[in-house]
Design a protein around this motif. Structure first.
Motif, PDB file in Angstrom:
ATOM      1  N   ARG A  24       0.815  -1.300  -0.111  1.00  0.00           N
ATOM      2  CA  ARG A  24       0.014   0.032   0.075  1.00  0.00           C
ATOM      3  C   ARG A  24       0.751   1.171  -0.111  1.00  0.00           C
ATOM      4  O   ARG A  24       0.615   2.244  -0.603  1.00  0.00           O
ATOM      5  CB  ARG A  24      -0.927  -0.085   1.342  1.00  0.00           C
ATOM      6  CG  ARG A  24      -1.497   1.131   1.768  1.00  0.00           C
ATOM      7  CD  ARG A  24      -2.628   2.105   0.672  1.00  0.00           C
ATOM      8  NE  ARG A  24      -3.689   1.259   0.160  1.00  0.00           N
ATOM      9  CZ  ARG A  24      -4.967   1.104   0.664  1.00  0.00           C
ATOM     10  NH1 ARG A  24      -5.109   1.625   1.807  1.00  0.00           N
ATOM     11  NH2 ARG A  24      -5.951   0.405  -0.020  1.00  0.00           N
ATOM     12  N   TYR A  25       2.091   1.235   0.780  1.00  0.00           N
ATOM     13  CA  TYR A  25       2.606   2.476   0.723  1.00  0.00           C
ATOM     14  C   TYR A  25       3.098   3.279  -0.262  1.00  0.00           C
ATOM     15  O   TYR A  25       2.852   4.647  -0.302  1.00  0.00           O
ATOM     16  CB  TYR A  25       3.721   2.208   1.847  1.00  0.00           C
ATOM     17  CG  TYR A  25       4.814   3.355   2.278  1.00  0.00           C
ATOM     18  CD1 TYR A  25       4.261   4.444   3.129  1.00  0.00           C
ATOM     19  CD2 TYR A  25       6.025   3.686   1.664  1.00  0.00           C
ATOM     20  CE1 TYR A  25       4.875   5.355   3.533  1.00  0.00           C
ATOM     21  CE2 TYR A  25       6.702   4.951   1.885  1.00  0.00           C
ATOM     22  CZ  TYR A  25       6.179   5.619   2.814  1.00  0.00           C
ATOM     23  OH  TYR A  25       6.748   6.874   3.160  1.00  0.00           O
ATOM     24  N   PRO A  26       3.727   2.701  -1.299  1.00  0.00           N
ATOM     25  CA  PRO A  26       4.136   3.575  -2.282  1.00  0.00           C
ATOM     26  C   PRO A  26       2.845   4.629  -3.023  1.00  0.00           C
ATOM     27  O   PRO A  26       2.777   5.401  -3.548  1.00  0.00           O
ATOM     28  CB  PRO A  26       4.649   2.627  -3.427  1.00  0.00           C
ATOM     29  CG  PRO A  26       4.819   1.206  -2.751  1.00  0.00           C
ATOM     30  CD  PRO A  26       3.912   1.326  -1.345  1.00  0.00           C
ATOM     31  N   PHE A  27       1.662   3.600  -2.882  1.00  0.00           N
ATOM     32  CA  PHE A  27       0.521   4.410  -3.755  1.00  0.00           C
ATOM     33  C   PHE A  27      -0.249   5.388  -2.781  1.00  0.00           C
ATOM     34  O   PHE A  27      -0.611   6.474  -3.502  1.00  0.00           O
ATOM     35  CB  PHE A  27      -0.704   3.147  -3.984  1.00  0.00           C
ATOM     36  CG  PHE A  27      -0.247   2.403  -4.735  1.00  0.00           C
ATOM     37  CD1 PHE A  27      -0.541   2.418  -6.315  1.00  0.00           C
ATOM     38  CD2 PHE A  27       0.503   1.174  -4.482  1.00  0.00           C
ATOM     39  CE1 PHE A  27      -0.119   1.365  -7.014  1.00  0.00           C
ATOM     40  CE2 PHE A  27       0.923   0.025  -5.678  1.00  0.00           C
ATOM     41  CZ  PHE A  27       0.480   0.433  -6.921  1.00  0.00           C
ATOM     42  N   ARG A  29       1.923   7.301  -0.978  1.00  0.00           N
ATOM     43  CA  ARG A  29       2.858   8.398  -1.602  1.00  0.00           C
ATOM     44  C   ARG A  29       2.449   9.020  -2.631  1.00  0.00           C
ATOM     45  O   ARG A  29       2.528  10.321  -2.854  1.00  0.00           O
ATOM     46  CB  ARG A  29       4.302   7.730  -1.523  1.00  0.00           C
ATOM     47  CG  ARG A  29       4.923   7.640  -0.257  1.00  0.00           C
ATOM     48  CD  ARG A  29       6.358   7.357  -0.261  1.00  0.00           C
ATOM     49  NE  ARG A  29       7.006   8.538  -0.930  1.00  0.00           N
ATOM     50  CZ  ARG A  29       8.177   8.831  -0.801  1.00  0.00           C
ATOM     51  NH1 ARG A  29       8.996   8.274   0.191  1.00  0.00           N
ATOM     52  NH2 ARG A  29       8.786   9.727  -1.409  1.00  0.00           N
ATOM     53  N   ARG A  30       2.192   8.216  -3.669  1.00  0.00           N
ATOM     54  CA  ARG A  30       1.905   8.846  -4.959  1.00  0.00           C
ATOM     55  C   ARG A  30       0.788   9.460  -5.169  1.00  0.00           C
ATOM     56  O   ARG A  30       0.513  10.774  -5.672  1.00  0.00           O
ATOM     57  CB  ARG A  30       1.870   7.579  -6.102  1.00  0.00           C
ATOM     58  CG  ARG A  30       1.960   7.962  -7.566  1.00  0.00           C
ATOM     59  CD  ARG A  30       1.073   7.270  -8.343  1.00  0.00           C
ATOM     60  NE  ARG A  30       2.210   6.383  -8.993  1.00  0.00           N
ATOM     61  CZ  ARG A  30       1.513   5.690  -9.943  1.00  0.00           C
ATOM     62  NH1 ARG A  30       0.362   5.753 -10.600  1.00  0.00           N
ATOM     63  NH2 ARG A  30       2.163   4.735 -10.644  1.00  0.00           N
ATOM     64  N   ILE A 108      -7.803   6.589  -1.153  1.00  0.00           N
ATOM     65  CA  ILE A 108      -7.970   5.538   0.100  1.00  0.00           C
ATOM     66  C   ILE A 108      -9.670   5.868   0.240  1.00  0.00           C
ATOM     67  O   ILE A 108     -10.333   4.950   0.666  1.00  0.00           O
ATOM     68  CB  ILE A 108      -7.300   5.941   1.288  1.00  0.00           C
ATOM     69  CG1 ILE A 108      -7.441   4.924   2.277  1.00  0.00           C
ATOM     70  CG2 ILE A 108      -7.693   7.457   2.065  1.00  0.00           C
ATOM     71  CD1 ILE A 108      -6.504   5.305   3.556  1.00  0.00           C
ATOM     72  N   THR A 109     -10.111   7.225   0.005  1.00  0.00           N
ATOM     73  CA  THR A 109     -11.546   7.298   0.028  1.00  0.00           C
ATOM     74  C   THR A 109     -12.161   7.483  -1.237  1.00  0.00           C
ATOM     75  O   THR A 109     -11.835   7.218  -2.224  1.00  0.00           O
ATOM     76  CB  THR A 109     -11.787   8.343   1.026  1.00  0.00           C
ATOM     77  OG1 THR A 109     -13.126   8.754   1.435  1.00  0.00           O
ATOM     78  CG2 THR A 109     -11.250   9.762   0.710  1.00  0.00           C
ATOM     79  N   LEU A 110     -13.529   8.234  -1.354  1.00  0.00           N
ATOM     80  CA  LEU A 110     -14.246   8.327  -2.424  1.00  0.00           C
ATOM     81  C   LEU A 110     -13.771   9.574  -3.125  1.00  0.00           C
ATOM     82  O   LEU A 110     -14.361  10.682  -2.604  1.00  0.00           O
ATOM     83  CB  LEU A 110     -15.678   8.276  -2.232  1.00  0.00           C
ATOM     84  CG  LEU A 110     -16.304   6.938  -1.622  1.00  0.00           C
ATOM     85  CD1 LEU A 110     -17.607   6.723  -1.650  1.00  0.00           C
ATOM     86  CD2 LEU A 110     -15.373   5.855  -2.467  1.00  0.00           C
TER      87      LEU A 110
END
Ligand SMILES: C[S@@+](CC[C@H](N)C(=O)[O-])C[C@H]1O[C@@H](n2cnc3c(N)ncnc32)[C@H](O)[C@@H]1O
Length: 197
Positions: A24-27, A29-30, A108-110
């Protein structure tokens, strides 16, 4: 040194959670670098995300660290740990593929990102919400890996709260943004189980 079957299940669960975060972490950050043009976190989505975090990470993590609530322990078995490992690994694989496919469209959200595009390849060719499929499988893997009724079942409950609070709203948001393109996509895909639902 010998370790019990119960401890083995807990160790595999911990490794799985660490792997989840590494994916999850790199996404995360991006995503900070891609502009949001619509949407945002509502209070119901905050409740959904908090439930998923509580059920899939905090409660089981607390149980693994402390053994509480010991009264809810049940006997561990090797077949259950083996099944849980297979299910959890499948969840991580689907989780990784969905992130890779969503790329810069992930949030992470809508939210709708600048130049947001419909993703309909990879796991998205089969289901509209493969990431939620992966959360469901993680919850199921947790149930088989942790021999404790409360810590075991909490992942599935956390997933269910997030899914039920979010999925209709997410599809409505995608329809408002992408219109007929998303409607046609809905007609040829299921939500989380290929060919079923
Ligand atoms: C946490 S991601 C989950 C994506 C999807 N529901 C899933 O389970 O794989 C949520 C964000 O993904 C984006 N999204 C969802 N489906 C998408 C699709 N098919 N194509 C592009 N973006 C999508 C939306 O902007 C939404 O805010």
């Amino acid at each position: 040194m010998t370790i019990s079957v119960a401890s083995l299940g807990e160790i595999i669960w911990v490794i799985g959670i660490v792997a989840w975060y590494v994916i999850r972490y790199p996404f995360e950050r991006r995503a900070r670098r891609v502009r949001i043009v619509a949407g945002g976190r509502s209070s119901s989505d905050t409740v959904g995300l908090a439930s998923a975090l509580l059920g899939l990470a905090i409660l089981p993590g607390f149980h693994v660290a402390t053994g509480i609530p010991a009264a809810a322990d049940h006997p561990a078995s090797l077949w259950s740990v083996a099944l849980g490992t297979i299910i959890f690994c499948s969840a991580l694989w689907i989780f990784r593929m969905s992130h890779k496919e969503l790329g810069r469209n992930w949030s992470i959200t809508l939210e709708i990102r600048e130049r947001h595009e419909l993703v309909s390849a990879g796991p998205y060719a089969l289901v509209r919400h493969p990431m939620y499929t992966s959360f469901l499988l993680m919850g199921l893997g947790q149930l088989f890996l942790l021999p404790n009724w409360i810590a075991g079942i909490s992942g599935l409950i956390g997933f269910a709260v997030l899914f039920l609070l979010r999925v209709d709203k997410e599809e409505r948001m995608m329809l408002e943004t992408l219109g007929s393109q998303y409607r046609a996509y809905m007609e040829r895909t299921k939500r989380i189980f290929p060919y079923l639902y």
